[in-house]
Design a protein around this motif. Structure first.
Motif, PDB file in Angstrom:
ATOM      1  N   VAL A   1       0.877  -1.265   0.144  1.00  0.00           N
ATOM      2  CA  VAL A   1       0.109  -0.148   0.060  1.00  0.00           C
ATOM      3  C   VAL A   1       0.788   1.154   0.025  1.00  0.00           C
ATOM      4  CG1 VAL A   1      -1.903   1.183   1.013  1.00  0.00           C
ATOM      5  CG2 VAL A   1      -1.366  -1.321   1.367  1.00  0.00           C
ATOM      6  N   PRO A   2       1.730   1.479  -1.230  1.00  0.00           N
ATOM      7  CA  PRO A   2       2.679   2.763  -1.067  1.00  0.00           C
ATOM      8  C   PRO A   2       1.963   4.117  -1.225  1.00  0.00           C
ATOM      9  CG  PRO A   2       2.398   1.383  -3.284  1.00  0.00           C
ATOM     10  CD  PRO A   2       1.651   0.666  -2.371  1.00  0.00           C
ATOM     11  N   ASP A   3       0.596   4.205  -1.699  1.00  0.00           N
ATOM     12  CA  ASP A   3       0.027   5.336  -2.244  1.00  0.00           C
ATOM     13  C   ASP A   3      -0.467   5.909  -1.046  1.00  0.00           C
ATOM     14  OD1 ASP A   3       1.404   5.080  -4.826  1.00  0.00           O
ATOM     15  OD2 ASP A   3      -0.291   4.159  -5.489  1.00  0.00           O
ATOM     16  N   ALA A   4      -0.575   5.295  -0.023  1.00  0.00           N
ATOM     17  CA  ALA A   4      -1.553   5.881   1.294  1.00  0.00           C
ATOM     18  C   ALA A   4      -0.652   6.823   2.014  1.00  0.00           C
ATOM     19  CB  ALA A   4      -2.195   4.666   2.023  1.00  0.00           C
ATOM     20  N   HIS A   5      -1.506   7.378   2.766  1.00  0.00           N
ATOM     21  CA  HIS A   5      -0.573   8.126   4.046  1.00  0.00           C
ATOM     22  C   HIS A   5      -0.417   7.233   5.229  1.00  0.00           C
ATOM     23  CE1 HIS A   5       0.836  11.097   6.809  1.00  0.00           C
ATOM     24  NE2 HIS A   5      -0.021  10.599   7.624  1.00  0.00           N
ATOM     25  N   TRP A   6       0.735   6.974   5.709  1.00  0.00           N
ATOM     26  CA  TRP A   6       0.879   6.183   6.743  1.00  0.00           C
ATOM     27  C   TRP A   6       1.196   6.751   8.331  1.00  0.00           C
ATOM     28  CZ3 TRP A   6       2.499   0.760   7.022  1.00  0.00           C
ATOM     29  CH2 TRP A   6       2.132   0.144   5.805  1.00  0.00           C
ATOM     30  N   VAL A   7       0.438   6.229   9.221  1.00  0.00           N
ATOM     31  CA  VAL A   7       0.974   6.659  10.584  1.00  0.00           C
ATOM     32  C   VAL A   7       1.615   5.394  11.070  1.00  0.00           C
ATOM     33  CG1 VAL A   7       0.000   7.420  12.732  1.00  0.00           C
ATOM     34  CG2 VAL A   7      -1.079   8.108  10.627  1.00  0.00           C
ATOM     35  N   PHE A   8       2.800   5.516  11.367  1.00  0.00           N
ATOM     36  CA  PHE A   8       3.522   4.448  12.023  1.00  0.00           C
ATOM     37  C   PHE A   8       3.727   4.716  13.296  1.00  0.00           C
ATOM     38  CE2 PHE A   8       7.362   2.171  13.329  1.00  0.00           C
ATOM     39  CZ  PHE A   8       7.108   0.970  13.056  1.00  0.00           C
ATOM     40  N   VAL A   9       3.492   3.798  14.197  1.00  0.00           N
ATOM     41  CA  VAL A   9       3.555   3.829  15.734  1.00  0.00           C
ATOM     42  C   VAL A   9       4.828   3.145  16.083  1.00  0.00           C
ATOM     43  CG1 VAL A   9       2.677   3.549  18.088  1.00  0.00           C
ATOM     44  CG2 VAL A   9       0.879   3.825  16.159  1.00  0.00           C
ATOM     45  N   SER A  10       5.948   4.193  16.348  1.00  0.00           N
ATOM     46  CA  SER A  10       7.348   3.787  16.775  1.00  0.00           C
ATOM     47  C   SER A  10       7.077   3.642  18.502  1.00  0.00           C
ATOM     48  CB  SER A  10       8.086   4.639  16.114  1.00  0.00           C
ATOM     49  OG  SER A  10       9.499   4.004  16.426  1.00  0.00           O
ATOM     50  N   THR A  11       8.528   4.316  18.895  1.00  0.00           N
ATOM     51  CA  THR A  11       8.592   4.193  20.219  1.00  0.00           C
ATOM     52  C   THR A  11       9.774   5.147  20.744  1.00  0.00           C
ATOM     53  OG1 THR A  11       9.402   2.814  22.113  1.00  0.00           O
ATOM     54  CG2 THR A  11      10.477   2.309  19.933  1.00  0.00           C
ATOM     55  N   VAL A  12       9.718   5.717  21.922  1.00  0.00           N
ATOM     56  CA  VAL A  12      10.790   6.651  22.255  1.00  0.00           C
ATOM     57  C   VAL A  12      12.153   5.731  22.392  1.00  0.00           C
ATOM     58  CG1 VAL A  12       9.327   8.358  23.326  1.00  0.00           C
ATOM     59  CG2 VAL A  12      10.075   6.628  24.858  1.00  0.00           C
TER      60      VAL A  12
ATOM     61  N   ALA B   1      10.771   5.621   3.504  1.00  0.00           N
ATOM     62  CA  ALA B   1      11.366   5.263   2.062  1.00  0.00           C
ATOM     63  C   ALA B   1      10.312   4.944   1.225  1.00  0.00           C
ATOM     64  CB  ALA B   1      12.477   4.017   2.231  1.00  0.00           C
ATOM     65  N   GLY B   2       9.094   4.138   1.662  1.00  0.00           N
ATOM     66  CA  GLY B   2       8.134   3.610   0.670  1.00  0.00           C
ATOM     67  C   GLY B   2       6.819   4.133   0.618  1.00  0.00           C
ATOM     68  N   ALA B   3       6.369   4.894   1.576  1.00  0.00           N
ATOM     69  CA  ALA B   3       5.154   5.761   1.715  1.00  0.00           C
ATOM     70  C   ALA B   3       5.208   6.789   1.086  1.00  0.00           C
ATOM     71  CB  ALA B   3       4.643   5.595   3.117  1.00  0.00           C
ATOM     72  N   ALA B   4       3.866   7.089   0.444  1.00  0.00           N
ATOM     73  CA  ALA B   4       3.429   8.488  -0.133  1.00  0.00           C
ATOM     74  C   ALA B   4       3.734   9.705   1.040  1.00  0.00           C
ATOM     75  CB  ALA B   4       2.078   8.688  -0.563  1.00  0.00           C
ATOM     76  N   SER B   5       3.443   9.657   2.109  1.00  0.00           N
ATOM     77  CA  SER B   5       3.575  10.501   3.168  1.00  0.00           C
ATOM     78  C   SER B   5       3.569   9.766   4.555  1.00  0.00           C
ATOM     79  CB  SER B   5       2.682  11.808   3.240  1.00  0.00           C
ATOM     80  OG  SER B   5       1.333  11.034   2.984  1.00  0.00           O
ATOM     81  N   ALA B   6       3.882  10.210   5.506  1.00  0.00           N
ATOM     82  CA  ALA B   6       3.985   9.515   7.051  1.00  0.00           C
ATOM     83  C   ALA B   6       4.212  10.482   8.046  1.00  0.00           C
ATOM     84  CB  ALA B   6       5.350   8.619   6.712  1.00  0.00           C
ATOM     85  N   SER B   7       3.104   9.944   8.966  1.00  0.00           N
ATOM     86  CA  SER B   7       3.407  10.625  10.479  1.00  0.00           C
ATOM     87  C   SER B   7       4.021   9.351  11.086  1.00  0.00           C
ATOM     88  CB  SER B   7       2.079  10.916  11.152  1.00  0.00           C
ATOM     89  OG  SER B   7       1.298  11.561  10.407  1.00  0.00           O
ATOM     90  N   VAL B   8       5.264   9.591  11.624  1.00  0.00           N
ATOM     91  CA  VAL B   8       6.050   8.784  12.814  1.00  0.00           C
ATOM     92  C   VAL B   8       5.691   9.069  14.172  1.00  0.00           C
ATOM     93  CG1 VAL B   8       8.125   7.877  13.618  1.00  0.00           C
ATOM     94  CG2 VAL B   8       7.714   8.185  10.963  1.00  0.00           C
ATOM     95  N   VAL B   9       4.993   8.374  15.033  1.00  0.00           N
ATOM     96  CA  VAL B   9       4.557   8.801  16.337  1.00  0.00           C
ATOM     97  C   VAL B   9       5.323   7.836  17.124  1.00  0.00           C
ATOM     98  CG1 VAL B   9       2.726   8.504  17.884  1.00  0.00           C
ATOM     99  CG2 VAL B   9       2.290   9.301  15.437  1.00  0.00           C
ATOM    100  N   ARG B  10       6.100   8.525  18.086  1.00  0.00           N
ATOM    101  CA  ARG B  10       6.936   7.722  19.238  1.00  0.00           C
ATOM    102  C   ARG B  10       6.487   7.675  20.416  1.00  0.00           C
ATOM    103  NH1 ARG B  10      12.039  10.514  16.381  1.00  0.00           N
ATOM    104  NH2 ARG B  10      12.394   9.384  14.573  1.00  0.00           N
ATOM    105  N   PRO B  11       5.663   6.713  20.864  1.00  0.00           N
ATOM    106  CA  PRO B  11       5.095   6.858  22.262  1.00  0.00           C
ATOM    107  C   PRO B  11       6.086   6.658  23.288  1.00  0.00           C
ATOM    108  CG  PRO B  11       3.678   5.490  20.887  1.00  0.00           C
ATOM    109  CD  PRO B  11       4.970   5.700  20.127  1.00  0.00           C
ATOM    110  N   GLY B  12       5.946   7.186  24.690  1.00  0.00           N
ATOM    111  CA  GLY B  12       6.326   6.715  25.709  1.00  0.00           C
ATOM    112  C   GLY B  12       5.564   5.660  26.326  1.00  0.00           C
ATOM    113  N   LEU B  13       5.276   5.812  27.620  1.00  0.00           N
ATOM    114  CA  LEU B  13       4.347   4.895  28.358  1.00  0.00           C
ATOM    115  C   LEU B  13       3.011   5.096  28.180  1.00  0.00           C
ATOM    116  CD1 LEU B  13       4.236   2.457  30.279  1.00  0.00           C
ATOM    117  CD2 LEU B  13       4.413   4.089  31.946  1.00  0.00           C
TER     118      LEU B  13
END
Length: 320
Positions: A80-91, A138-150
């Protein structure tokens, strides 16, 4: 909006699915879970992410992913490369946990691009998440990278934060770790889920720390029990007694050794607030967590038991 959630059955991803359905979005949950675990109003697409993706519905506008396995993320982004991605990462992507900061101010770990079993190498978690972030960028059209703590609140499978509402509700003298001024950051799962859906709706681009306001631990504990009788045992004593920090059966949750972990609880929240994150009072989170625990008596709660607590308090008073 047609929204693909990679997951949707457990804690954060389920909270995201519930919020997206509530807002009227067309929600598709792709996961191994049974259909009964997907929120009502969402569509299940079975997918074991160790395998190639199934045929996904056309017109997916945004994707939300919480995976820690780089191969899973690469495979999904390619599908799904053409979608906007919200990736939930981590601190835990940050290489220095002693220094306060956030995106653009702190160095990241070197990425681990292979899938590593965390039972064999728990320290691989942050570096694998770095690799996942890179794959999305590298692969998504656009992205939010969210880095949660606790992440805390109803439904928490870790049992960390849950220890405190349950223990404080029991009353009596309560062992509190460290000092009342030690800063901690917690974020309610419902606030984080709501913001993630907003980031998808607005196709927000950027990297953000998903954390609560830095708050003294004494305020956090008293938010759920303002009249609690707290006895503070310092770090040196707890370490000498073999008490574990953070989480586990012989731990005091939320406690982290200082100063080596000062940065873990002082991440930048202002950019996230500017991007739409809203935070409810900790007292509301504590009350909701306690209500959930009472409705789910088998829910995990991790931390020292009452006998161990009494032993530690007695040893504290008996010290020379």
């Amino acid at each position: 909006m047609r929204l693909l959630i990679l997951g949707g059955t457990v804690f954060l991803s389920r909270a995201v699915a519930l919020e997206a359905v509530r807002r009227g979005h067309d929600v598709i949950c792709a996961c191994r879970g049974a259909s009964g675990r997907v929120p009502e109003g969402a569509t299940l697409v079975p997918w074991d992410r160790s395998e190639e993706p199934p045929e996904l519905p056309a017109g997916i506008e945004a994707v939300i992913d919480v995976s820690r396995r780089p191969s899973h993320v690469r495979r999904a982004v390619a599908a799904v490369p053409d979608a906007h991605w919200v990736f939930v990462s981590t601190v835990n992507v940050y290489a220095d946990e002693s220094v306060p900061g956030g995106p653009g101010t702190l160095p990241l770990h070197e990425p681990i691009t292979d899938d590593v079993d965390l039972a064999d190498n728990p320290k691989a978690y942050g570096p694998m998440k770095v690799a996942c972030e890179q794959a999305v960028r590298a692969g998504a059209a656009s992205a939010s990278v969210v880095r949660p703590g606790l992440i805390v609140g109803p439904g928490d499978p870790s049992g960390r934060f849950s220890y405190w509402p349950q223990r404080l509700a029991e009353g009596g003298e309560v062992l509190a770790p460290g000092t009342s001024a030690d800063l901690v950051q917690v974020i309610d799962v419902r606030d984080l889920a709501s913001w993630i859906v907003t980031l998808a709706e607005q196709r927000t681009d950027g990297d953000f720390d998903a954390v609560g306001l830095p708050t003294p631990l004494g305020e956090v504990l008293r938010a759920g029990a303002p009249d609690a009788k707290l006895t503070w045992l310092n770090q040196e004593f707890l370490e000498a007694q073999g008490v574990a920090p953070w989480m586990g059966p012989d731990s005091l949750p939320l406690w982290l050794p200082r100063p080596e972990y000062d940065g873990m609880m002082q991440h930048l929240v202002e950019p996230s607030l500017a991007a739409g994150l809203t935070l409810r009072p900790v007292a509301e989170t504590a009350a909701a967590t306690l209500a959930w625990l009472r409705d789910h008596p088998d829910a995990p709660v991790t931390g020292i038991d009452r006998e161990r607590e009494r032993e530690l308090l007695a040893a504290w008073r008996a010290r020379a």
